[in-house]
Design an enzyme around this catalytic site. Structure first.
Site, PDB file in Angstrom:
ATOM      1  N   LYS A  93     -76.128 -80.982 -91.903  1.00 20.19           N
ATOM      2  CA  LYS A  93     -75.258 -80.444 -90.867  1.00 20.19           C
ATOM      3  C   LYS A  93     -75.894 -79.146 -90.385  1.00 20.19           C
ATOM      4  O   LYS A  93     -75.990 -78.176 -91.148  1.00 20.19           O
ATOM      5  CB  LYS A  93     -73.869 -80.200 -91.473  1.00 20.19           C
ATOM      6  CG  LYS A  93     -72.932 -79.320 -90.686  1.00 20.19           C
ATOM      7  CD  LYS A  93     -71.667 -79.066 -91.516  1.00 20.19           C
ATOM      8  CE  LYS A  93     -70.805 -77.973 -90.937  1.00 20.19           C
ATOM      9  NZ  LYS A  93     -69.592 -77.751 -91.767  1.00 20.19           N
TER      10      LYS A  93
ATOM     11  N   GLY B 203     -69.086 -75.660 -81.721  1.00 18.74           N
ATOM     12  CA  GLY B 203     -69.082 -75.483 -80.275  1.00 18.74           C
ATOM     13  C   GLY B 203     -69.579 -76.674 -79.475  1.00 18.74           C
ATOM     14  O   GLY B 203     -69.920 -76.529 -78.298  1.00 18.74           O
TER      15      GLY B 203
ATOM     16  N   GLU C 120     -63.453 -86.131 -91.245  1.00 16.47           N
ATOM     17  CA  GLU C 120     -63.529 -85.006 -92.183  1.00 16.47           C
ATOM     18  C   GLU C 120     -62.274 -84.153 -92.071  1.00 16.47           C
ATOM     19  O   GLU C 120     -61.906 -83.726 -90.972  1.00 16.47           O
ATOM     20  CB  GLU C 120     -64.769 -84.169 -91.853  1.00 16.47           C
ATOM     21  CG  GLU C 120     -64.818 -82.818 -92.512  1.00 16.47           C
ATOM     22  CD  GLU C 120     -65.857 -81.893 -91.910  1.00 16.47           C
ATOM     23  OE1 GLU C 120     -65.708 -80.671 -92.079  1.00 16.47           O
ATOM     24  OE2 GLU C 120     -66.812 -82.381 -91.262  1.00 16.47           O
TER      25      GLU C 120
ATOM     26  N   GLY D 264     -65.403 -80.328 -83.592  1.00 13.90           N
ATOM     27  CA  GLY D 264     -64.263 -79.543 -84.028  1.00 13.90           C
ATOM     28  C   GLY D 264     -63.182 -79.446 -82.981  1.00 13.90           C
ATOM     29  O   GLY D 264     -62.589 -80.449 -82.576  1.00 13.90           O
TER      30      GLY D 264
ATOM     31  N   THR E  42     -65.724 -78.153 -95.570  1.00 14.08           N
ATOM     32  CA  THR E  42     -65.593 -76.834 -96.182  1.00 14.08           C
ATOM     33  C   THR E  42     -65.471 -76.959 -97.700  1.00 14.08           C
ATOM     34  O   THR E  42     -64.669 -76.283 -98.349  1.00 14.08           O
ATOM     35  CB  THR E  42     -64.405 -76.041 -95.590  1.00 14.08           C
ATOM     36  OG1 THR E  42     -64.361 -76.250 -94.169  1.00 14.08           O
ATOM     37  CG2 THR E  42     -64.575 -74.545 -95.820  1.00 14.08           C
TER      38      THR E  42
ATOM     39  N   ARG F 197     -59.638 -79.915 -88.609  1.00 16.20           N
ATOM     40  CA  ARG F 197     -59.273 -78.654 -89.247  1.00 16.20           C
ATOM     41  C   ARG F 197     -57.830 -78.283 -88.910  1.00 16.20           C
ATOM     42  O   ARG F 197     -57.443 -78.250 -87.748  1.00 16.20           O
ATOM     43  CB  ARG F 197     -60.202 -77.527 -88.799  1.00 16.20           C
ATOM     44  CG  ARG F 197     -60.020 -76.235 -89.600  1.00 16.20           C
ATOM     45  CD  ARG F 197     -61.047 -75.183 -89.231  1.00 16.20           C
ATOM     46  NE  ARG F 197     -62.410 -75.672 -89.375  1.00 16.20           N
ATOM     47  CZ  ARG F 197     -63.082 -75.758 -90.520  1.00 16.20           C
ATOM     48  NH1 ARG F 197     -62.485 -75.395 -91.652  1.00 16.20           N
ATOM     49  NH2 ARG F 197     -64.325 -76.212 -90.547  1.00 16.20           N
TER      50      ARG F 197
END
Length: 210
Positions: free
Chosen positions: A131, A161, A42, A181, A71, A19
Site C-alpha cells: 500500500k 486522496g 477494509e 477512502g 489500520t 473508515r
C-alpha cells in the site's frame, strides 16, 4: 501473491476503506459495494466496534471476497481480526512482525510503505503487495520509480486522496489498483450514495484499463 488477492484484483483492484462505519450500517454498505464488483473490503480498526462489522460483512460476503481490517498495528490485532473471520490485513506502516503473523494465519496482507526500503522489507516478510501511503506524498513519478525496481508482479496500491479523476497518472506509472477512502465512503453516507460512488470508481477503472 495470494491466489485470492489475485482473483479479486483481476476483477476490480480497488479496496473499499470503510473508515468510521458502524456495525448496524456495515452490511448494507458492503452489499452496495459487492453489487458494484468490489471484492476487497477494509474496515479500519479505529472505527466503532470494528470486529463486529468485520464479522457481519464476512458472513454476508461471498467466499471470493476478501474482508478484513485496516489500520492494523499489532500482532494481537491481527489475531483478533482472524478470530472475527477476517481474511485481509491492511496496515499504515511496515511492521514485519504484523506481516509475518498475518501470513502465518493464512491472511492476505497489504502493508503500508512510503519508501522502496519499506516496500522491499514488507515483501521479504511475506506481504502480498504494498500500500503506497500516503499517496499525496507518493506521486505518480515515485510509483514509476518503485515499479522499476520492485518485482514486476508486486501489486502497488496508492492510498490517500484517490478520486476517479486522479487515478490515470498513477495507472500510467504502474499502479496496480488503489485503496479508496472518503471519496468512496465517509461516515454518514448511505448505502445508495456509496453505491453511486462505487459505480463512478468502477467506470473510471474500466476506462483506464480498457
Amino acid at each position: 501473491m495470494d491466489a485470492r488477492l489475485a482473483a479479486a484484483m483481476a476483477k476490480l483492484p480497488l479496496v473499499a476503506i470503510l473508515r468510521g462505519v458502524v456495525p448496524g450500517e456495515a452490511p448494507g454498505i458492503a452489499e452496495a459495494l459487492l453489487a458494484e464488483d468490489f471484492d476487497l473490503i477494509e474496515i479500519p480498526l479505529n472505527s466503532p466496534d470494528p470486529m463486529a462489522s468485520i464479522a457481519s460483512v464476512r458472513r454476508l460476503a461471498p467466499a471470493r471476497a476478501l474482508v478484513g481490517a485496516g489500520t492494523v498495528l499489532t500482532v494481537a490485532e491481527v489475531e483478533a481480526v482472524a478470530k472475527a473471520g477476517g481474511d485481509l490485513i491492511v496496515t499504515p506502516n511496515t511492521n514485519v512482525d504484523v506481516i509475518a503473523r498475518a501470513k502465518a494465519l493464512g491472511l492476505v496482507c497489504l502493508p503500508g510503505a512510503a519508501t522502496p526500503s519499506e516496500a522491499f522489507a514488507a515483501l521479504a516478510a511475506g506481504a502480498d503487495g504494498v500500500k503506497a501511503f500516503p499517496a499525496e506524498m507518493i506521486l505518480p513519478a515515485v510509483v514509476k520509480a518503485w515499479r522499476a525496481v520492485l518485482p514486476k508482479t508486486t501489486p502497488i496500491l496508492p492510498v490517500g486522496g484517490i478520486t476517479p479523476d486522479n487515478m490515470g497518472p498513477y495507472v500510467k506509472a504502474g499502479a496496480s489498483g488503489f485503496g479508496l477512502g472518503s471519496a468512496l465512503y465517509k461516515l454518514g453516507d448511505t448505502a445508495a450514495a456509496t453505491r453511486t460512488n462505487a459505480a463512478a470508481f468502477r467506470a473510471a477503472w474500466r476506462a483506464l484499463s480498457a
